[in-house]
Design an enzyme around this catalytic site. Structure first.
Site, PDB file in Angstrom:
ATOM      1  N   TYR A  67       0.866  -1.190   0.000  1.00 54.44           N
ATOM      2  CA  TYR A  67       0.000   0.000   0.000  1.00 54.44           C
ATOM      3  C   TYR A  67       0.896   1.232   0.000  1.00 54.44           C
ATOM      4  O   TYR A  67       1.761   1.380   0.863  1.00 54.44           O
ATOM      5  CB  TYR A  67      -0.896   0.000   1.240  1.00 54.44           C
ATOM      6  N   ASP A 105       9.515   3.188   0.967  1.00 57.47           N
ATOM      7  CA  ASP A 105       8.349   3.906   1.465  1.00 57.47           C
ATOM      8  C   ASP A 105       8.258   3.678   2.975  1.00 57.47           C
ATOM      9  O   ASP A 105       7.873   2.602   3.427  1.00 57.47           O
ATOM     10  CB  ASP A 105       7.093   3.402   0.741  1.00 57.47           C
ATOM     11  N   LYS A 107       2.987  10.694   8.236  1.00 53.13           N
ATOM     12  CA  LYS A 107       2.459  10.282   9.554  1.00 53.13           C
ATOM     13  C   LYS A 107       3.175  10.980  10.716  1.00 53.13           C
ATOM     14  O   LYS A 107       2.923  12.127  10.979  1.00 53.13           O
ATOM     15  CB  LYS A 107       2.545   8.759   9.692  1.00 53.13           C
TER      16      LYS A 107
HETATM   17  C1  LIG Z   1       3.421   2.656   3.267  1.00 50.01           C
HETATM   18  C2  LIG Z   1       2.440   3.774   3.017  1.00 50.01           C
HETATM   19  N1  LIG Z   1       2.645   4.620   2.004  1.00 50.01           N
HETATM   20  C3  LIG Z   1       1.813   5.645   1.750  1.00 50.01           C
HETATM   21  C4  LIG Z   1       0.705   5.861   2.533  1.00 50.01           C
HETATM   22  C5  LIG Z   1      -0.214   7.018   2.241  1.00 50.01           C
HETATM   23  O1  LIG Z   1      -0.090   7.993   3.237  1.00 50.01           O
HETATM   24  P1  LIG Z   1      -1.271   9.054   3.486  1.00 50.01           P
HETATM   25  O2  LIG Z   1      -2.416   8.283   4.084  1.00 50.01           O
HETATM   26  O3  LIG Z   1      -0.679  10.072   4.405  1.00 50.01           O
HETATM   27  O4  LIG Z   1      -1.615   9.620   2.144  1.00 50.01           O
HETATM   28  C6  LIG Z   1       0.446   5.005   3.600  1.00 50.01           C
HETATM   29  C7  LIG Z   1      -0.724   5.211   4.470  1.00 50.01           C
HETATM   30  O5  LIG Z   1      -1.036   4.473   5.342  1.00 50.01           O
HETATM   31  C8  LIG Z   1       1.331   3.926   3.843  1.00 50.01           C
HETATM   32  O6  LIG Z   1       1.108   3.058   4.840  1.00 50.01           O
END
Ligand SMILES: Cc1ncc(COP(=O)(O)O)c(C=O)c1O
Length: 421
Positions: free
Chosen positions: A153, A241, A268
């Site tokens: 994700y 990521d 986050k």
């Molecule tokens: C690994 C990862 N990348 C990207 C995102 C997207 O972040 P946001 O919800 O701040 O757009 C998330 C969200 O949980 C995530 O877990």
């Protein structure tokens, strides 16, 4: 509407939050929700107030907050130093059309923890951070395709939805889908074959080292190192990521692995509870978004780098010392061990690493949504708030006593679900 946070009631409004209906609010939001990710299969309680590691809802429940707004509240709710930093920044102005100095502060704190990386660009979310990182990788390599791991994700941009599989890609153009190659997690042979068969097609390999949607299974060190080696060999950009996983090591989870990304995306916790995202990277790549260079990539965001997120984020990072990172990871290990012992024989397991935990049926790589929701409600009834996919994240106000409460609540909830007919 007046929300009485002390008594957890909603006054002066035509909404009856218990019936989940009324002329305002609920019917105006699709399905009743402002975010699809809130959904737990049945009308949700509403948050009224939080303090430390507790949240009170409109049903009168006092909960241990192990959701922490999907892992972002690393210091729990309303940490006094973060609140003071945000209020101080906001009192001078919530955002401007020229840069502010809080951006420097957060950039410095973040880059100090990411020793191999040179520069950072802030965004409003992790989704935007990943979008920007992929754009930088594509522009710098002149290639289009990216490799991702199955089930990963990376937010809700078109490209980021592809690894979720067909259930996630309605509305995503076929061209976008065709540019994404999905490889099974930890399948080194498959990854190597994909890249080696067309190395000059690939702009980026995107890795989340502890992908939650894929079942919170760790990427093996060998897989991560193979991705690093293939990227180096073929001029591909390795994007790690760390939107969630940054919390797992003082230098992020890539620091724990000893695998150096070319670009690292995060979000986050670095906003201290306010909207944020960031791409940190090698100077040679970050130069793509340098507006003083000709041909630079457009990157904006009206609220990117706003002083409130930056100031709160800086306070949060300062408070998340190496000792706190280690303490929270140890607490997570101890909760995992206690729960694993008490659920032995029930056909469930607790996965994760450090301060991130998730209970799943033994061996499952994909958990049916109705099972996730049943466990969510079972934990909720026992005073424990997790994410709808049952991810629990710890926060620094939690101590061993709270850890024991979490272990007890989670074990009992798993038993409820495992033995239900
Ligand atoms: C690994 C990862 N990348 C990207 C995102 C997207 O972040 P946001 O919800 O701040 O757009 C998330 C969200 O949980 C995530 O877990």
């Amino acid at each position: 509407m007046k929300i009485d946070t002390e008594n957890a009631t909603v006054a002066g409004s035509a909404i009856d939050p218990h019936l989940r209906k009324g002329p305002r609010g609920y019917p105006m939001l699709p399905g009743g929700y402002g975010r699809s990710t809130y959904y737990t299969g049945a009308p949700s309680p509403y948050a009224i107030r939080g303090e430390g590691c507790r949240v009170w809802d409109d049903r009168g429940q006092k909960l241990i907050d192990a959701n922490n707004n999907f892992t972002s509240l690393i210091h729990g709710n309303v940490h006094p130093e973060i609140k003071a930093a945000a209020v101080e920044a906001m009192s001078a102005g919530s955002s401007w059309g020229i840069p502010n100095l809080y951006e420097w502060e957060l950039a410095e704190l973040l880059l100090n923890r990411l020793p191999g990386l040179d520069q950072v660009r802030f965004t409003n979310s992790g989704t935007e951070a990943v979008m920007s990182a992929v754009r930088i990788a594509r522009a710098s390599t002149g290639r289009d395709k990216v490799v991702v791991t199955k089930g990963g994700y990376h937010g809700t941009s078109d490209l980021a939805l592809v690894p979720g599989g067909p259930g996630y890609t309605r509305g995503v153009p076929q061209g976008v889908i065709d540019d994404v190659t999905t490889v099974p997690l930890n399948d080194i042979e498959h990854l190597t074959h994909v890249v080696e068969s067309a190395p000059t097609n690939y702009a980026a390999i995107i890795l989340d080292l502890l992908p939650n949607r894929a079942g919170l299974v760790s990427v093996s060190e060998e897989f991560a190192r193979t991705a690093r080696d293939l990227a180096t060999k073929h001029g591909i950009v390795l994007i790690i990521d760390e939107v969630i996983s940054l919390r797992l090591g003082y230098n992020g989870l890539s620091g724990e692995y000893g695998v150096q990304p070319d670009l690292l995306t995060t979000g986050k916790l670095i906003g201290g509870g306010f909207p944020v995202g960031a791409v940190a990277g090698l100077g040679s790549l970050m130069a793509e978004v340098d507006p003083t260079r000709s041909g630079n990539l457009p990157h904006g965001g009206t609220f990117s780098g706003n002083p409130v997120s930056m100031a709160a984020g800086a306070a949060a990072l300062r408070l998340y010392t190496e000792d706190q990172v280690n303490r929270l990871n140890d607490l997570g290990d101890s909760v995992r061990q206690t729960v694993s012992k008490s659920i032995a024989g029930l056909g469930w397991e607790v996965r994760g690493r450090g301060s991130l935990l998730r209970a799943v049926p033994e061996g499952a790589d994909k958990v049916a949504e109705d099972i996730q929701h049943r466990l969510w409600w079972a934990t909720y009834r026992r005073g424990l708030l997790g994410s709808p996919a049952n991810l629990l994240s710890l926060s620094t106000p939690m101590d061993d006593k709270v850890g024991a409460e979490i272990a007890e609540g989670l074990s009992a909830a798993i038993a409820d679900v495992a033995t239900a007919r």
